[in-house]
Design a protein around this motif. Structure first.
Motif, PDB file in Angstrom:
ATOM      1  N   GLY A  43     112.734  33.366 -41.596  1.00  0.00           N
ATOM      2  CA  GLY A  43     114.093  33.653 -41.880  1.00  0.00           C
ATOM      3  C   GLY A  43     114.924  33.759 -40.823  1.00  0.00           C
ATOM      4  N   LYS A  44     116.322  33.670 -41.052  1.00  0.00           N
ATOM      5  CA  LYS A  44     117.230  33.877 -39.868  1.00  0.00           C
ATOM      6  C   LYS A  44     117.318  35.483 -39.383  1.00  0.00           C
ATOM      7  CE  LYS A  44     120.362  30.277 -41.704  1.00  0.00           C
ATOM      8  NZ  LYS A  44     121.834  30.054 -42.002  1.00  0.00           N
ATOM      9  N   ASN A  45     116.969  36.232 -40.556  1.00  0.00           N
ATOM     10  CA  ASN A  45     117.111  37.770 -39.724  1.00  0.00           C
ATOM     11  C   ASN A  45     115.930  37.831 -39.078  1.00  0.00           C
ATOM     12  OD1 ASN A  45     119.138  38.479 -41.642  1.00  0.00           O
ATOM     13  ND2 ASN A  45     118.191  38.988 -43.413  1.00  0.00           N
ATOM     14  N   THR A  46     114.710  37.311 -39.065  1.00  0.00           N
ATOM     15  CA  THR A  46     113.811  37.491 -38.100  1.00  0.00           C
ATOM     16  C   THR A  46     114.084  37.083 -36.669  1.00  0.00           C
ATOM     17  OG1 THR A  46     112.107  37.271 -39.836  1.00  0.00           O
ATOM     18  CG2 THR A  46     111.396  36.846 -37.498  1.00  0.00           C
ATOM     19  N   ILE A  47     114.788  35.947 -36.571  1.00  0.00           N
ATOM     20  CA  ILE A  47     115.228  35.486 -35.322  1.00  0.00           C
ATOM     21  C   ILE A  47     116.336  36.422 -34.709  1.00  0.00           C
ATOM     22  CG2 ILE A  47     116.454  33.632 -34.030  1.00  0.00           C
ATOM     23  CD1 ILE A  47     113.532  32.867 -35.045  1.00  0.00           C
ATOM     24  N   VAL A  48     117.495  37.011 -35.512  1.00  0.00           N
ATOM     25  CA  VAL A  48     118.256  37.648 -35.079  1.00  0.00           C
ATOM     26  C   VAL A  48     117.846  39.083 -34.572  1.00  0.00           C
ATOM     27  CG1 VAL A  48     120.313  39.243 -36.027  1.00  0.00           C
ATOM     28  CG2 VAL A  48     120.169  36.809 -36.689  1.00  0.00           C
ATOM     29  N   GLU A  49     116.575  39.621 -35.267  1.00  0.00           N
ATOM     30  CA  GLU A  49     116.144  40.877 -34.945  1.00  0.00           C
ATOM     31  C   GLU A  49     115.270  40.653 -33.585  1.00  0.00           C
ATOM     32  OE1 GLU A  49     114.969  44.812 -34.790  1.00  0.00           O
ATOM     33  OE2 GLU A  49     116.409  43.878 -36.273  1.00  0.00           O
ATOM     34  N   ALA A  50     114.809  39.406 -33.441  1.00  0.00           N
ATOM     35  CA  ALA A  50     113.944  39.157 -31.999  1.00  0.00           C
ATOM     36  C   ALA A  50     115.080  39.241 -30.931  1.00  0.00           C
ATOM     37  CB  ALA A  50     113.052  37.986 -32.273  1.00  0.00           C
ATOM     38  N   TYR A  51     115.934  38.370 -31.307  1.00  0.00           N
ATOM     39  CA  TYR A  51     117.133  38.323 -30.120  1.00  0.00           C
ATOM     40  C   TYR A  51     117.880  39.518 -29.521  1.00  0.00           C
ATOM     41  CZ  TYR A  51     117.344  33.168 -30.397  1.00  0.00           C
ATOM     42  OH  TYR A  51     117.266  31.851 -30.330  1.00  0.00           O
ATOM     43  N   LEU A  52     118.033  40.428 -30.697  1.00  0.00           N
ATOM     44  CA  LEU A  52     118.807  41.771 -30.456  1.00  0.00           C
ATOM     45  C   LEU A  52     117.494  42.645 -29.598  1.00  0.00           C
ATOM     46  CD1 LEU A  52     120.556  42.449 -33.762  1.00  0.00           C
ATOM     47  CD2 LEU A  52     121.530  42.056 -31.705  1.00  0.00           C
TER      48      LEU A  52
END
Length: 455
Positions: A43-52
């Motif tokens: 999911g997009k939330n997984t990528i956002v959390e990894a980037y953050l």
């Protein structure tokens, strides 16, 4: 809803590996959240959390309206650089890498992504399963209701199978191991597909057998080669994977299947047919076991390629005499298989969850195959398209890509590849590699592959 920590960690480790390998550099913009979510199958939330989290570590910088950029490359510990170098240089390390998953870019993987198998619906169902009071050991033959369901599935594939012919196992590898232990003595010659299933080659080596490769074509075994070697070497067994072949992706044709059985009859061969993708392949596809009706064929199936691999549940079907002999060996060596796992799979089938899951899995595999074939052909490779389905493509490589250094170079870039040497009985097979369709269109893999092919 929060993202699973393991998925976040996997994305982070993938980015760190690319940074240390030099495929991502300071000042470079990372792919969009949408593109990365699609590439990783999360999911997009997984990528956002990894980037953050990487922003928090000072490795990335977020620029509003523009995206995320690399600020610095983290220091690389010696163990991080040395550990992947052994990946895929032999059959044991190839299998170990599939279990340990140290390299983030995985075209050489033999399994579909976990996201393809453990979908939200299946995961919810798994989470609510509980052990039942009063459970004891499973029947030596396996959970009876599941075995009845499997007999029905085999009937749909044209294979008539009595209750005394079907035996549950700890996956397809366990079934092969039982056959080898029971029917192969040290020094025996055993015929195998070449290229073929690499864990089988390792098992035969451990048993002290002489594995002789039969050339594998896209439409099945090379009949002339099979006949010549069956007559010359006095082999009693031939292991083959008729459909969605691992590693080449090809499938046997009806004419070739009849020829295999003719040779088996004339030469006294017992044929062991592995069919791990049966549940996502057409029922009407040619199967040796259907043509032979379990006379000279031992048929092996599994749920590990279409359901959660950790369940380790498979089965074999054979003539009543062979099934009884193999069940006796199973009892001596492992006592029984897991009643809990087999009951769970039965409930998934009975309540319709497994059928829904298979429909999604077929669609994902079909879409990924089309994307990978297009991407690899765009790099100049000729690809034999899979017949009927499956997870694999076979790429023939230029001669200069046959050196073992290719494996180490890929590992240095964070790329897990599966070269031809692991799938062959020959000392120096023609350069090639197996590609998992789920990862065949990965941009980092394609860039590395194109760079190496042009040299």
């Amino acid at each position: 809803m929060s993202s699973p920590p393991l998925k976040i960690d996997f994305v982070i480790n993938s980015i760190l590996m690319q940074l240390r390998a030099g495929t991502l550099r300071p000042g470079q913009r990372l792919p969009s959240i949408r593109d990365e979510a699609q590439r990783f199958g999360v999911g997009k939330n997984t990528i956002v959390e990894a980037y953050l989290r990487l922003v928090g570590q000072g490795i990335l910088q977020a620029k509003p309206g523009s995206g995320y950029y690399v600020v610095r490359v983290p220091a690389s510990a010696d163990k991080d650089r040395s550990a992947p170098l052994a990946a895929a240089t032999d059959r044991v390390s190839l299998l170990a890498e599939q279990l340990d998953r140290r390299l983030p870019i995985r075209p050489g993987d033999g399994r579909p992504p976990s996201e393809w198998l453990e979908t939200s619906e299946l995961r919810r169902y798994l989470a609510y399963q509980r052990f039942q009071e009063g459970d004891s050991y499973n029947s030596s033959w396996g959970h009876a209701p599941l075995r009845e369901r499997l007999r029905g599935a085999l009937a749909e594939r044209g294979i008539a199978c009595g209750s005394d012919q079907l035996l549950m196992t700890h996956g397809a590898n366990h079934a092969m191991d039982l056959v080898i232990r029971r029917y192969v003595a040290p020094g025996d010659t055993v015929l195998v597909d070449d290229p073929g299933y690499y864990p089988l080659l390792a098992k035969l080596a451990l048993a002290g057998a002489n594995a002789v490769g039969v050339a594998r074509r896209h439409d099945g075994p090379d009949i002339a080669d099979l006949e010549a070697k069956a007559r010359k070497n006095g082999a009693r067994l031939f292991f083959t994977q008729s459909l969605a072949h691992n590693p080449t992706g090809g499938s046997i044709t009806l004419g070739t299947a009849y020829s295999v059985l003719r040779i088996a009859t004339e030469c006294g061969l017992l044929v062991v047919e592995d069919d791990p993708f049966a549940d996502i392949l057409p029922y009407t596809a040619p199967r040796l076991a259907a043509l032979d009706q379990l006379d000279r064929v031992i048929y092996i199936g599994t749920f590990s390629k279409t359901l959660a691999g950790s369940l380790r549940t498979g089965y074999l079907a054979a003539s009543p005499m062979l099934a009884a002999e193999l069940n006796e060996l199973k009892v001596i060596t492992t006592v029984s298989t897991s009643a809990h796992d087999e009951r769970l799979i039965y409930q998934l089938i009975e309540h319709g969850h497994y059928l829904k899951h298979l429909r999604r899995l077929r669609a994902r595999a079909s879409k990924a195959t089309a994307e990978s074939v297009k991407a690899l052909e765009g790099c100049g490779f000729e690809i034999n398209r899979p017949i009927g389905g499956g997870f694999y493509l076979w790429i023939e490589l230029p001669e200069h890509m046959g050196d073992e250094s290719l494996i180490h170079d890929a590992a240095d870039r964070g790329i897990f590849i599966a070269p031809a040497a692991n799938f062959s009985t020959a000392k120096h097979p023609k350069p090639a590699m197996r590609v998992n369709v789920a990862y065949g269109s990965d941009p980092a893999f394609l860039a590395w592959l194109g760079e190496k092919a042009r040299r």
